[in-house]
Design an enzyme around this catalytic site. Structure first.
Site, PDB file in Angstrom:
ATOM      1  N   ASP A 152      55.662  17.222   7.611  1.00 52.48           N
ATOM      2  CA  ASP A 152      54.307  17.417   7.620  1.00 52.48           C
ATOM      3  C   ASP A 152      53.629  16.565   6.785  1.00 52.48           C
ATOM      4  O   ASP A 152      53.999  16.604   5.871  1.00 52.48           O
ATOM      5  CB  ASP A 152      54.096  18.932   7.544  1.00 52.48           C
ATOM      6  CG  ASP A 152      52.788  19.424   7.504  1.00 52.48           C
ATOM      7  OD1 ASP A 152      52.105  18.881   8.569  1.00 52.48           O
ATOM      8  OD2 ASP A 152      52.243  20.153   6.627  1.00 52.48           O
ATOM      9  N   HIS A 179      53.984  17.746  12.666  1.00 52.15           N
ATOM     10  CA  HIS A 179      52.472  17.487  12.472  1.00 52.15           C
ATOM     11  C   HIS A 179      52.184  16.166  13.414  1.00 52.15           C
ATOM     12  O   HIS A 179      52.931  15.079  13.395  1.00 52.15           O
ATOM     13  CB  HIS A 179      52.441  16.725  10.908  1.00 52.15           C
ATOM     14  CG  HIS A 179      51.036  16.000  10.734  1.00 52.15           C
ATOM     15  ND1 HIS A 179      50.206  16.636   9.802  1.00 52.15           N
ATOM     16  CD2 HIS A 179      50.562  15.005  11.221  1.00 52.15           C
ATOM     17  CE1 HIS A 179      49.200  15.931   9.677  1.00 52.15           C
ATOM     18  NE2 HIS A 179      49.337  14.741  10.548  1.00 52.15           N
ATOM     19  N   ASN A 279      43.337  17.712   8.134  1.00 46.37           N
ATOM     20  CA  ASN A 279      43.906  16.954   9.061  1.00 46.37           C
ATOM     21  C   ASN A 279      44.922  17.621   9.825  1.00 46.37           C
ATOM     22  O   ASN A 279      45.883  18.226   9.061  1.00 46.37           O
ATOM     23  CB  ASN A 279      44.647  15.679   8.092  1.00 46.37           C
ATOM     24  CG  ASN A 279      45.238  14.470   9.173  1.00 46.37           C
ATOM     25  OD1 ASN A 279      44.751  14.559  10.862  1.00 46.37           O
ATOM     26  ND2 ASN A 279      46.166  13.971   9.099  1.00 46.37           N
ATOM     27  N   ASP A 306      48.098  26.310   6.851  1.00 46.33           N
ATOM     28  CA  ASP A 306      47.813  25.078   6.338  1.00 46.33           C
ATOM     29  C   ASP A 306      47.393  25.232   4.955  1.00 46.33           C
ATOM     30  O   ASP A 306      46.513  24.104   4.590  1.00 46.33           O
ATOM     31  CB  ASP A 306      47.386  23.935   7.318  1.00 46.33           C
ATOM     32  CG  ASP A 306      47.701  22.544   6.922  1.00 46.33           C
ATOM     33  OD1 ASP A 306      48.511  22.637   5.904  1.00 46.33           O
ATOM     34  OD2 ASP A 306      47.167  21.862   7.468  1.00 46.33           O
TER      35      ASP A 306
HETATM   36 ZN   LIG Z   1      50.005  18.630   8.816  1.00 44.42          ZN
END
Ligand SMILES: [Zn+2]
Length: 425
Positions: A152, A179, A279, A306
């Site tokens: 990630d 990701h 992102n 996140d």
């Molecule tokens: Zn990520």
């Protein structure tokens, strides 16, 4: 012994709330009934008008330790979680050093055990240093209980490496969290490609940069017979890609959506506000709507924040240079209440299922629910009062959130874990 009186108990089974008193003895829920007499020696909490939820669980957080302790530590991250009604988290491995071996995992779990008041789990890297070339120390991490493998922050670049990891670690009962982003398409990874990137004059990252890898990684999992989990989906077509793969039924795929991708869009960046820079980037209103549809349909198994703290200094840079990410743990539950539950777009059952029950299932953890015989792991939430997310309110070391100084409806009042009351406002 704790007696919580007049609570409105939520569950993932139904949007209806059950009014009852809940008795906790030795950290376990021992009785649930209306109008219970106060047992001798019990501490009484009056929960009239408040909703009792199982503790939330966030399967995607960045706690920055080791290596970036100016942004967050495991201790401060865990306090931000408690502040937001979250009683368990999974750390991402993009620390420094990256969490890519049993040695680093052992170090992180040791810090967590000493400094965090809630269980903190960690994922591990797919590849050494997240460089996408060599497999990480998967066996050593598995031996310490790591189940989720992810690079990630980036996509695992080489599909052959990822396929090999899937063939190998799938057999060890581990799963992969992706990701999704083609770096060559993503430009400086600053914002969505669209009207807003054109207006601000910055090269945007098109949704296809994400959608290509969503599809690629599910295909690889399909080929390897592995379980793939798609992280922080931001585009409607990405959701539809996952929906299609799920409808086939021949690959184990799960997915998550974040509150910010449901709530915000690229236009909110306004005059280069870096609190809307993350992102994958915020996209469009149509994407918000598609993601909500995916959540209500169950294409998204879970909500995850996140949580990505950065210092004010870093976020004060120009829009392209500022790092991606916003914090989420302090604010997630209140924001879900304010924007969805209070507006009757969905009920508490969806919150409990997607932000408490399913993330624990993903991690293979025991169920947490408000039932007799279950360990006490619960939150009291007042839907009728407001929370103002001042810098002082936030327990995260960082304040990089679009909710800073906003007032939203709802407040996390009490958090109980086992015999301990971790929060009482
Ligand atoms: Zn990520």
């Amino acid at each position: 012994m704790i007696l919580i009186q007049h609570a409105l108990i939520a569950s993932e089974e139904s949007p209806n709330l059950l009014a009852a008193d809940v008795l906790i003895e030795n950290g376990v829920i021992s009785r649930i009934e209306a109008g219970m007499a106060v047992p001798e020696g019990a501490r009484v909490i009056d929960a009239r008008g408040r909703v009792m939820l199982p503790g939330m669980f966030d399967a995607h957080v960045h706690f920055r330790e080791p290596g970036f302790e100016a942004k967050e530590t495991i201790a401060t991250g865990a306090e931000a979680a408690i502040n937001g009604g979250v009683t368990g988290v999974v750390m991402m491995p993009n620390t420094s050093p990256a969490i890519d071996s049993g040695t680093v995992v052992a170090n992180v779990l040791d810090i967590a055990k000493r400094t965090a008041r809630i269980p903190v789990y960690t994922s591990g890297c797919v590849t050494k240093g997240r460089h996408g070339k060599e497999l990480a120390g998967i066996d050593g991490m598995r031996a310490l209980g790591v189940r989720m493998l992810t690079d990630d922050g980036d996509t695992t670049g080489d599909p052959a490496v990822l396929l090999r990891a899937m063939q190998y670690a799938g057999e060890l009962g581990m799963f992969f969290a992706s990701h999704c982003e083609v770096p060559e398409l993503a430009g400086p990874r600053a914002l969505n490609e669209g009207v807003m990137s054109y207006r601000l004059g910055i090269k945007g990252s098109p949704a296809c940069a994400e959608e290509i890898i969503i599809d690629r990684d599910i295909r690889l999992a399909h080929a390897a017979g592995a379980h793939i989990h798609i992280q922080h989906v931001s585009s409607k077509l990405g959701m539809e890609t996952i929906r299609w793969w799920k409808s086939r039924g021949d690959v184990k795929v799960t997915a998550e959506v974040s509150p910010h991708h449901l709530l915000f869009r690229d236009e909110d960046i306004g005059n280069f506000d870096t609190h809307y820079k993350m992102n994958p980037p915020l996209r469009t209103r149509a994407d918000n709507e598609g993601l909500l549809e995916g959540l209500l349909e169950g294409v998204f198994d879970l909500i995850a924040t996140d949580h990505a703290p950065h210092t004010p200094f870093e976020k004060a840079q120009d829009f392209v240079s500022a790092p991606n990410g916003i914090t989420g743990l302090d604010t997630a539950l209140v924001s879900l209440h304010h924007h969805f539950v209070d507006k009757r777009i969905f009920g508490w059952d969806v919150v409990v299922k997607r932000y408490s029950a399913e993330p624990r299932r993903l991690m293979g953890l025991p169920e947490v629910s408000i039932e007799v015989g279950q360990p006490a792991d619960l939150v009291l939430f007042d839907p009728d009062v407001e929370t103002t997310f001042t810098a002082d309110f936030m327990k995260s070391k960082s304040r990089n959130t679009p909710f800073l100084d906003q007032t939203l409806k709802g407040r996390v009042d009490v958090v109980v874990l086992g015999e301990k009351v971790l929060l009482e406002r």
